[in-house]
Design a protein around this motif. Structure first.
Motif, PDB file in Angstrom:
ATOM      1  N   ALA A 123       0.842  -1.188   0.000  1.00 18.02           N
ATOM      2  CA  ALA A 123       0.000   0.000   0.000  1.00 18.02           C
ATOM      3  C   ALA A 123       0.881   1.243   0.000  1.00 18.02           C
ATOM      4  O   ALA A 123       1.964   1.256   0.591  1.00 18.02           O
ATOM      5  CB  ALA A 123      -0.923   0.000   1.208  1.00 18.02           C
ATOM      6  N   ARG A 124       0.386   2.292  -0.659  1.00  8.56           N
ATOM      7  CA  ARG A 124       1.045   3.603  -0.633  1.00  8.56           C
ATOM      8  C   ARG A 124       0.402   4.395   0.505  1.00  8.56           C
ATOM      9  O   ARG A 124      -0.738   4.846   0.406  1.00  8.56           O
ATOM     10  CB  ARG A 124       0.866   4.328  -1.969  1.00  8.56           C
ATOM     11  N   VAL A 125       1.122   4.530   1.604  1.00 10.63           N
ATOM     12  CA  VAL A 125       0.542   5.022   2.849  1.00 10.63           C
ATOM     13  C   VAL A 125       1.162   6.349   3.271  1.00 10.63           C
ATOM     14  O   VAL A 125       2.079   6.873   2.640  1.00 10.63           O
ATOM     15  CB  VAL A 125       0.729   3.984   3.978  1.00 10.63           C
ATOM     16  N   ILE A 126       0.645   6.854   4.376  1.00  9.85           N
ATOM     17  CA  ILE A 126       1.211   8.033   5.020  1.00  9.85           C
ATOM     18  C   ILE A 126       2.026   7.589   6.222  1.00  9.85           C
ATOM     19  O   ILE A 126       1.542   6.826   7.069  1.00  9.85           O
ATOM     20  CB  ILE A 126       0.103   9.001   5.492  1.00  9.85           C
ATOM     21  N   TYR A 127       3.271   8.036   6.289  1.00  9.97           N
ATOM     22  CA  TYR A 127       4.069   7.920   7.507  1.00  9.97           C
ATOM     23  C   TYR A 127       3.898   9.233   8.260  1.00  9.97           C
ATOM     24  O   TYR A 127       4.183  10.308   7.725  1.00  9.97           O
ATOM     25  CB  TYR A 127       5.540   7.681   7.172  1.00  9.97           C
ATOM     26  N   ALA A 128       3.408   9.149   9.488  1.00  7.14           N
ATOM     27  CA  ALA A 128       3.084  10.350  10.251  1.00  7.14           C
ATOM     28  C   ALA A 128       3.850  10.377  11.570  1.00  7.14           C
ATOM     29  O   ALA A 128       3.970   9.355  12.255  1.00  7.14           O
ATOM     30  CB  ALA A 128       1.582  10.413  10.536  1.00  7.14           C
ATOM     31  N   SER A 129       4.363  11.545  11.929  1.00 10.46           N
ATOM     32  CA  SER A 129       5.070  11.714  13.193  1.00 10.46           C
ATOM     33  C   SER A 129       4.161  11.373  14.369  1.00 10.46           C
ATOM     34  O   SER A 129       3.050  11.906  14.482  1.00 10.46           O
ATOM     35  CB  SER A 129       5.560  13.154  13.330  1.00 10.46           C
ATOM     36  N   LYS A 130       4.633  10.492  15.231  1.00  8.61           N
ATOM     37  CA  LYS A 130       3.864  10.162  16.433  1.00  8.61           C
ATOM     38  C   LYS A 130       3.785  11.351  17.377  1.00  8.61           C
ATOM     39  O   LYS A 130       2.800  11.509  18.109  1.00  8.61           O
ATOM     40  CB  LYS A 130       4.499   8.971  17.149  1.00  8.61           C
ATOM     41  N   ALA A 131       4.799  12.194  17.339  1.00  7.27           N
ATOM     42  CA  ALA A 131       4.867  13.318  18.276  1.00  7.27           C
ATOM     43  C   ALA A 131       4.048  14.519  17.822  1.00  7.27           C
ATOM     44  O   ALA A 131       3.555  15.282  18.659  1.00  7.27           O
ATOM     45  CB  ALA A 131       6.325  13.730  18.476  1.00  7.27           C
ATOM     46  N   ARG A 132       3.886  14.693  16.506  1.00  7.57           N
ATOM     47  CA  ARG A 132       3.302  15.944  16.009  1.00  7.57           C
ATOM     48  C   ARG A 132       2.019  15.780  15.196  1.00  7.57           C
ATOM     49  O   ARG A 132       1.426  16.784  14.793  1.00  7.57           O
ATOM     50  CB  ARG A 132       4.355  16.681  15.164  1.00  7.57           C
ATOM     51  N   VAL A 133       1.607  14.537  14.952  1.00  5.39           N
ATOM     52  CA  VAL A 133       0.373  14.297  14.194  1.00  5.39           C
ATOM     53  C   VAL A 133      -0.473  13.297  14.971  1.00  5.39           C
ATOM     54  O   VAL A 133      -0.010  12.200  15.287  1.00  5.39           O
ATOM     55  CB  VAL A 133       0.681  13.733  12.789  1.00  5.39           C
ATOM     56  N   LYS A 134      -1.688  13.683  15.290  1.00  2.00           N
ATOM     57  CA  LYS A 134      -2.552  12.773  16.039  1.00  2.00           C
ATOM     58  C   LYS A 134      -2.921  11.564  15.186  1.00  2.00           C
ATOM     59  O   LYS A 134      -2.992  11.646  13.952  1.00  2.00           O
ATOM     60  CB  LYS A 134      -3.808  13.486  16.526  1.00  2.00           C
ATOM     61  N   LYS A 135      -3.152  10.438  15.828  1.00  2.00           N
ATOM     62  CA  LYS A 135      -3.529   9.220  15.124  1.00  2.00           C
ATOM     63  C   LYS A 135      -4.818   9.451  14.357  1.00  2.00           C
ATOM     64  O   LYS A 135      -5.772  10.032  14.859  1.00  2.00           O
ATOM     65  CB  LYS A 135      -3.719   8.081  16.134  1.00  2.00           C
ATOM     66  N   GLY A 136      -4.822   9.009  13.090  1.00  2.00           N
ATOM     67  CA  GLY A 136      -5.988   9.244  12.248  1.00  2.00           C
ATOM     68  C   GLY A 136      -6.035  10.637  11.676  1.00  2.00           C
ATOM     69  O   GLY A 136      -7.074  11.060  11.157  1.00  2.00           O
ATOM     70  N   GLY A 137      -4.905  11.340  11.715  1.00  2.00           N
ATOM     71  CA  GLY A 137      -4.872  12.728  11.250  1.00  2.00           C
ATOM     72  C   GLY A 137      -4.905  12.886   9.750  1.00  2.00           C
ATOM     73  O   GLY A 137      -5.190  13.975   9.244  1.00  2.00           O
ATOM     74  N   VAL A 138      -4.600  11.819   9.020  1.00  2.00           N
ATOM     75  CA  VAL A 138      -4.642  11.873   7.551  1.00  2.00           C
ATOM     76  C   VAL A 138      -5.534  10.729   7.081  1.00  2.00           C
ATOM     77  O   VAL A 138      -5.181   9.556   7.216  1.00  2.00           O
ATOM     78  CB  VAL A 138      -3.244  11.709   6.932  1.00  2.00           C
ATOM     79  N   THR A 139      -6.678  11.061   6.524  1.00  2.00           N
ATOM     80  CA  THR A 139      -7.640  10.025   6.144  1.00  2.00           C
ATOM     81  C   THR A 139      -7.749   9.812   4.642  1.00  2.00           C
ATOM     82  O   THR A 139      -8.251   8.774   4.211  1.00  2.00           O
ATOM     83  CB  THR A 139      -9.034  10.364   6.688  1.00  2.00           C
ATOM     84  N   SER A 140      -7.304  10.774   3.836  1.00  2.00           N
ATOM     85  CA  SER A 140      -7.461  10.651   2.394  1.00  2.00           C
ATOM     86  C   SER A 140      -6.264  11.246   1.668  1.00  2.00           C
ATOM     87  O   SER A 140      -5.534  12.084   2.213  1.00  2.00           O
ATOM     88  CB  SER A 140      -8.746  11.341   1.920  1.00  2.00           C
ATOM     89  N   TYR A 141      -6.065  10.812   0.424  1.00  2.00           N
ATOM     90  CA  TYR A 141      -5.016  11.415  -0.411  1.00  2.00           C
ATOM     91  C   TYR A 141      -5.390  12.847  -0.769  1.00  2.00           C
ATOM     92  O   TYR A 141      -4.526  13.711  -0.900  1.00  2.00           O
ATOM     93  CB  TYR A 141      -4.825  10.581  -1.682  1.00  2.00           C
ATOM     94  N   GLU A 142      -6.689  13.085  -0.915  1.00  5.71           N
ATOM     95  CA  GLU A 142      -7.144  14.440  -1.207  1.00  5.71           C
ATOM     96  C   GLU A 142      -6.741  15.408  -0.095  1.00  5.71           C
ATOM     97  O   GLU A 142      -6.442  16.579  -0.351  1.00  5.71           O
ATOM     98  CB  GLU A 142      -8.677  14.443  -1.373  1.00  5.71           C
ATOM     99  N   ASP A 143      -6.692  14.907   1.138  1.00  6.18           N
ATOM    100  CA  ASP A 143      -6.375  15.741   2.301  1.00  6.18           C
ATOM    101  C   ASP A 143      -4.958  16.311   2.253  1.00  6.18           C
ATOM    102  O   ASP A 143      -4.661  17.324   2.897  1.00  6.18           O
ATOM    103  CB  ASP A 143      -6.567  14.916   3.575  1.00  6.18           C
TER     104      ASP A 143
END
Length: 336
Positions: A123-143
């Motif tokens: 899958a082509r996913v989002i890697y998100a900072s645990k410290a600076r991005v809340k879980k579920g902070g990116v839900t779509s590619y459009e976002d």
């Protein structure tokens, strides 16, 4: 008849002197040899058919064209849909009709004309900072185009095959004008000029240069397996974004039979072996990917990253939009 007897005896003696050709399959592979050799060894042990793998990091199409009918290659293994589609489009493959393949490989992950067959997906996913991005902070590619991410996104070059496949998928779902606007908006949100590979983006998140990045799922496994990169991996979580009204973008590793395969029966046997659920699970586990045969399970580490619903569009459709996606990426001056 006595006149012909010496000739007949000579022919029999010649036939006995010539060894029977060993059964074999010759593979040209973009996939690293270490990732596939255990499966090749298992196939040989089960069938007695030897597998000879030539690793190519580039130039597969040029080599097959140059060799023509003289090519020893029976199968090609590649690591993404763009390469699979390119080999097929170059007229270097042949269709394969085999129930063991179509039963184990869903329609979305094989060529409609049966020229290529997927084996594993990522899958082509989002890697998100645990410290600076809340879980579920990116839900779509459009976002990713939302101004809230301004100065917070890192990515590799927009012209890389992984990025072009995602852009082509966006184009399929949203059309040309919206895709161009999306590319411009994502570019405006970049923290730095596109550079490096997917792991380099996670390193940048760990270093505080950005907060989110795009990457393939298997890179998490690779980073966790590398002591020098474990801290990078531990600093991020994986988010599975979707296209609005669709699912998560995926890509495949796969195989195709060459147009002039000299060992067709043996090659077909290897294809069927690799498509079987047991082999798919091993193949996927070796590179932290997802098997695609019905009833198969990903490696426990891969499962721990979460589940997703894949975008159902056939990947051939995405591959056919690659050229247009490249044009739009250049129009947006994404890497500029």
């Amino acid at each position: 008849m006595p006149y012909f007897r010496p000739i007949a005896l000579a022919l029999c003696a010649f036939a006995l002197a010539v060894p029977v050709a060993a059964q074999e399959v010759n593979v040209y592979s973009y996939r690293e040899p270490a990732l596939i050799q255990p499966l090749m060894d298992g196939f040989t042990e089960q069938t007695g058919i030897a597998v000879n793998v030539a690793f190519l990091n580039k130039g597969m199409i040029e080599r097959l064209r140059a060799e023509g009918r003289r090519s020893p290659a029976d199968l090609v293994f590649t690591t993404d849909i763009s390469r699979l589609h390119s080999v097929v489009s170059a007229g270097l493959t042949q269709p394969v009709t085999e129930a063991k393949l179509t039963d184990n490989i869903p329609a979305a992950y094989r060529d409609p004309g049966n020229h290529w067959f997927g084996l594993t997906v990522r899958a082509r996913v989002i890697y998100a900072s645990k410290a600076r991005v809340k879980k579920g902070g990116v839900t779509s590619y459009e976002d990713l185009a939302d101004p809230k991410w301004q100065g917070r996104i890192c990515t590799r070059s927009g012209t890389h095959s992984y990025m072009l496949a995602l852009t082509a998928a966006y184009l399929h779902h949203h059309g040309e004008a919206n895709t161009l606007n999306w590319l411009k908006a994502v570019k405006a949100n970049l923290a730095r000029k596109p550079q490096g590979n997917d792991r380099a983006q996670v390193k940048a998140i760990w270093a505080g240069e950005c907060d989110i990045s795009l990457g393939n799922t298997y890179y998490m496994g690779q980073m966790l397996a590398d002591p020098e990169q474990q801290d990078w991996a531990s600093s991020v979580s994986i988010e599975f974004p979707v296209f609005e009204g669709a699912g998560t973008h995926v890509n495949v590793s796969g195989m195709a039979m060459t147009k002039f395969a000299p060992n067709r029966a043996e090659a077909l046997a290897l294809m069927a072996y690799l498509a079987a659920p047991a082999a798919q699970e091993v193949y996927a586990s070796d590179n932290y990917e997802y098997p695609i045969a019905p009833g198969t399970q990903a490696d426990p580490l891969v499962q721990s990253w979460g589940s997703f619903e894949a975008d159902p569009v056939n990947l051939s459709t995405i591959a056919e939009l690659r050229s247009e996606a490249l044009l739009l990426t250049e129009l947006a001056d994404f890497d500029g």
